[in-house]
Design an enzyme around this catalytic site. Structure first.
Site, PDB file in Angstrom:
ATOM      1  N   HIS A 155     -32.562  20.802 -38.777  1.00 47.46           N
ATOM      2  CA  HIS A 155     -31.582  19.717 -38.838  1.00 47.46           C
ATOM      3  C   HIS A 155     -30.579  19.899 -37.698  1.00 47.46           C
ATOM      4  O   HIS A 155     -30.096  21.015 -37.461  1.00 47.46           O
ATOM      5  CB  HIS A 155     -30.869  19.737 -40.194  1.00 47.46           C
ATOM      6  CG  HIS A 155     -29.925  18.592 -40.355  1.00 47.46           C
ATOM      7  ND1 HIS A 155     -30.352  17.307 -40.637  1.00 47.46           N
ATOM      8  CD2 HIS A 155     -28.576  18.528 -40.244  1.00 47.46           C
ATOM      9  CE1 HIS A 155     -29.302  16.504 -40.686  1.00 47.46           C
ATOM     10  NE2 HIS A 155     -28.222  17.213 -40.462  1.00 47.46           N
ATOM     11  N   SER A 171     -40.861  16.598 -29.908  1.00 49.94           N
ATOM     12  CA  SER A 171     -40.600  17.742 -29.019  1.00 49.94           C
ATOM     13  C   SER A 171     -40.598  19.044 -29.821  1.00 49.94           C
ATOM     14  O   SER A 171     -41.025  20.085 -29.319  1.00 49.94           O
ATOM     15  CB  SER A 171     -39.289  17.562 -28.252  1.00 49.94           C
ATOM     16  OG  SER A 171     -38.187  17.702 -29.107  1.00 49.94           O
ATOM     17  N   ASN A 172     -40.132  18.992 -31.061  1.00 46.55           N
ATOM     18  CA  ASN A 172     -40.197  20.197 -31.905  1.00 46.55           C
ATOM     19  C   ASN A 172     -41.641  20.547 -32.238  1.00 46.55           C
ATOM     20  O   ASN A 172     -42.001  21.719 -32.308  1.00 46.55           O
ATOM     21  CB  ASN A 172     -39.385  20.013 -33.189  1.00 46.55           C
ATOM     22  CG  ASN A 172     -37.911  20.316 -32.986  1.00 46.55           C
ATOM     23  OD1 ASN A 172     -37.533  21.472 -32.810  1.00 46.55           O
ATOM     24  ND2 ASN A 172     -37.086  19.276 -32.974  1.00 46.55           N
ATOM     25  N   ILE A 177     -37.899  11.504 -47.039  1.00 48.63           N
ATOM     26  CA  ILE A 177     -37.464  12.551 -47.955  1.00 48.63           C
ATOM     27  C   ILE A 177     -38.634  12.876 -48.877  1.00 48.63           C
ATOM     28  O   ILE A 177     -39.198  11.974 -49.510  1.00 48.63           O
ATOM     29  CB  ILE A 177     -36.231  12.088 -48.751  1.00 48.63           C
ATOM     30  CG1 ILE A 177     -35.070  11.870 -47.774  1.00 48.63           C
ATOM     31  CG2 ILE A 177     -35.856  13.116 -49.811  1.00 48.63           C
ATOM     32  CD1 ILE A 177     -33.859  11.212 -48.385  1.00 48.63           C
ATOM     33  N   MET A 223     -38.756  11.738 -40.862  1.00 47.29           N
ATOM     34  CA  MET A 223     -37.696  10.866 -41.358  1.00 47.29           C
ATOM     35  C   MET A 223     -37.895  10.372 -42.799  1.00 47.29           C
ATOM     36  O   MET A 223     -37.312   9.363 -43.187  1.00 47.29           O
ATOM     37  CB  MET A 223     -37.533   9.653 -40.428  1.00 47.29           C
ATOM     38  CG  MET A 223     -37.271  10.024 -38.988  1.00 47.29           C
ATOM     39  SD  MET A 223     -35.837  11.085 -38.804  1.00 47.29           S
ATOM     40  CE  MET A 223     -34.558   9.859 -38.801  1.00 47.29           C
TER      41      MET A 223
END
Ligand code: GRF
Length: 193
Positions: A113, A21-22, A96, A94
């Protein structure tokens, strides 16, 4: 502040792992005449990410990498160079990014975040916020450095937690603010608004 050269839009890659959605919000933002960004690439570590559908819908190049090995990192960096990417927006991504990746990518990396950092870094933020009976939560856009959710904060939005708040109502409430905040933070980075 980063500089916007002439009227050219910043070639941007959005990294996702899930719903997107972002991502959708950033794509729609990029279509505005006065938006500083153009989404040139969508990257996912998850080939089943629902958000990848937006790549097809909006005809944006997409690439999938496992992000598990050094060689996959080299490939990603190469692709970013080919596509002349100077901004990476992490959006529900998700994985790093390794310190080596961050050092070698020459542009800016931003992340969103779903908490009021520095509180609640990492996963399951909404669940932890509710368990701790917090009165407020929110979201943060920050620069990415090699420590998880710890880069310099650009902007935050606070939301009030109601007495009847549940995990899913909080998630929805914060997500709505995330979409507004990511746009505002990008404008701030490039236009210093
Ligand atoms: C968002 O809450 C984001 O802040 C977090 O994961 C969620 C992703 O949502 N890191 P979406 O995939 O952008 O819909």
């Amino acid at each position: 502040m980063a500089k916007l050269i002439g009227s050219k839009k910043i070639r941007t890659a959005v990294f996702i792992s899930g719903t997107g959605s972002n991502l959708k919000n950033l794509i729609q933002f990029s279509f505005l005449n006065d938006s500083p960004i153009k989404i040139s690439l969508i990257v996912s570590n998850n080939k089943r990410a629902k958000g990848l559908d937006f790549a097809d819908r909006y005809k944006i190049k997409k690439k999938i990498y496992d992000f598990n090995t050094k060689s996959s990192e080299v490939l990603i960096l190469k692709q970013l160079e080919i596509d002349k990417i100077s901004l990476i927006c992490l959006a529900g991504f998700m994985r790093i990014l390794s310190p080596n990746f961050i050092k070698r990518f020459k542009g800016i990396i931003l992340n969103i975040h779903p908490s009021l950092l520095p509180k609640y870094k990492g996963l399951n933020t909404h669940k932890r916020v509710i368990q701790n009976n917090e009165k407020y939560s929110g979201c943060t856009v920050h620069y990415v450095n090699s420590r998880l959710d710890s880069g310099k904060i650009i902007l935050q939005t606070k939301v009030k937690i109601s007495k009847k708040e549940t995990f899913s109502s909080l998630k929805k409430k914060v997500l709505k603010q995330e979409h507004l905040l990511y746009r505002k933070a990008i404008r701030k980075v490039f236009f210093s608004l």
